[in-house]
Write a protein that holds these residues in place. Sequence first.
Motif, short mmCIF file in Angstrom:
data_model
loop_
_atom_site.label_atom_id
_atom_site.label_comp_id
_atom_site.label_asym_id
_atom_site.label_seq_id
_atom_site.Cartn_x
_atom_site.Cartn_y
_atom_site.Cartn_z
N LEU A 214 38.40 11.52 46.86
CA LEU A 214 38.86 10.14 46.80
C LEU A 214 38.09 9.25 47.77
O LEU A 214 37.96 8.05 47.56
CB LEU A 214 40.36 10.07 47.09
N LEU A 234 38.84 8.35 39.58
CA LEU A 234 40.09 7.71 39.16
C LEU A 234 39.83 6.44 38.35
O LEU A 234 40.60 6.10 37.45
CB LEU A 234 40.97 7.41 40.36
N PHE A 370 49.79 7.14 35.91
CA PHE A 370 48.57 6.47 36.33
C PHE A 370 48.21 5.30 35.42
O PHE A 370 47.44 4.43 35.80
CB PHE A 370 47.40 7.46 36.37
N THR A 391 48.71 3.11 48.00
CA THR A 391 48.39 4.37 47.33
C THR A 391 46.93 4.70 47.57
O THR A 391 46.09 3.79 47.56
CB THR A 391 48.65 4.30 45.81
N PHE A 393 45.38 6.59 45.47
CA PHE A 393 44.91 6.95 44.14
C PHE A 393 44.50 5.72 43.34
O PHE A 393 45.18 5.30 42.40
CB PHE A 393 45.99 7.74 43.40
#
Length: 394
Positions: A214, A234, A370, A391, A393
């Motif tokens: 990430l 992502l 998501f 977050t 993500f």
Amino acid sequence: MAGSSAPRSDTDLVERVRELQPLIRSHAARAEQERRVTGEVVEALTGAGIHRMNVPRRYGGYQTSLRTQIDVLSEVSAACGSAGYMALIQAGGGFIAALFPDEAQDEIFTSPDARIGGTLIPSSTAVPVDGGYVVNGSSPFATGCQDADWHLLTARADTGEDPPQLLWLAIPMTELKVLDDWHVTGLTGSGSNTVVAQDVQVPAHRVLSVEQLLAGTFPSRRNSADPYYGMPLLLLFCAWTAANALGLARAALTEFRERIHQRGITYTSYERQHEAPVTHLQFAEAAMRATSAELLAAELVELIESKAADGEPYTTEERARIRAQCGYVARLCKEAVDLIGSASGASSLHRDVPIQRIVRDVNALNLHSFVNPAANLELYGRVLSGLDPDTPFF
């Protein structure tokens, strides 16, 4: 292990997949009944080269442009939402595998057509041992696991750290147990069962730190300098799931266009639905929502590809906007499909009418944590308001 009969180039990949649409469409109802994509469709997609899209060229992969990937995945999804969703997950699995240490890639990509699934739900634990980890636990929503060669299982490292480090571990499907627990109402044919690891030993070279990934770093020496693999995973998932939504919306519009010439509107004077002004309004509204979704998806794809080309870093707002665009594409497609579904009459509830399945599939996609439009809009709104996105993500 999957076969290796696919063409060596992705030049005509979209057309090859488009030619498979009648086959995929004819198996959609059976896939839903059996709760997994049929073997015939799995092999046909493999033969077309769909699993090679994100595999490094040195293994026989294509490293297909993101724009082409979206075209391919939306074509599969237009024929069967479940097949399209399985395809996007396994295409994504190929991308993630290319970020693992090179030694792991040599094991995983013994065939460029390897089918690789995975999830980002850390419900398992990985205990460090000499040379690697021992993994125990379950991995739900493992799309296409019954036809996969490898599974990228997410686990919490049991090292005493707080919070625990999250790891992706590449495990052959032969070492995992599949639970027959995929009993759902949408994307039913995707075969997203739970897989279970019981004292599975995973060598250290088949482990990838989610946190490092990430942050934009990964251990593959061969791929680390390739801008293609510098695209944020992502954000790619945002694009891949958008393709699923777009395909489902197109399918609904196509089915409706055919259906309105074959039926009337009960309890009215309209013997053919296409003659009624209300149909014109419904059809146009649904088409405009689908077109708006197409344009929004194209914008987010263009941003991801331009960033990869020029090497410019993303701002926090750009990342949050892509997440919001992903959710909004899904919402627009759901609204288009819902309009078509409500205009299709009670006879469309029959299971042999594709529209009812499309309605359920696009609803299921919008429920994905998501993809969820409301959650993604909140994230973007926080950033626009000068707050932290709350977050990692994105």
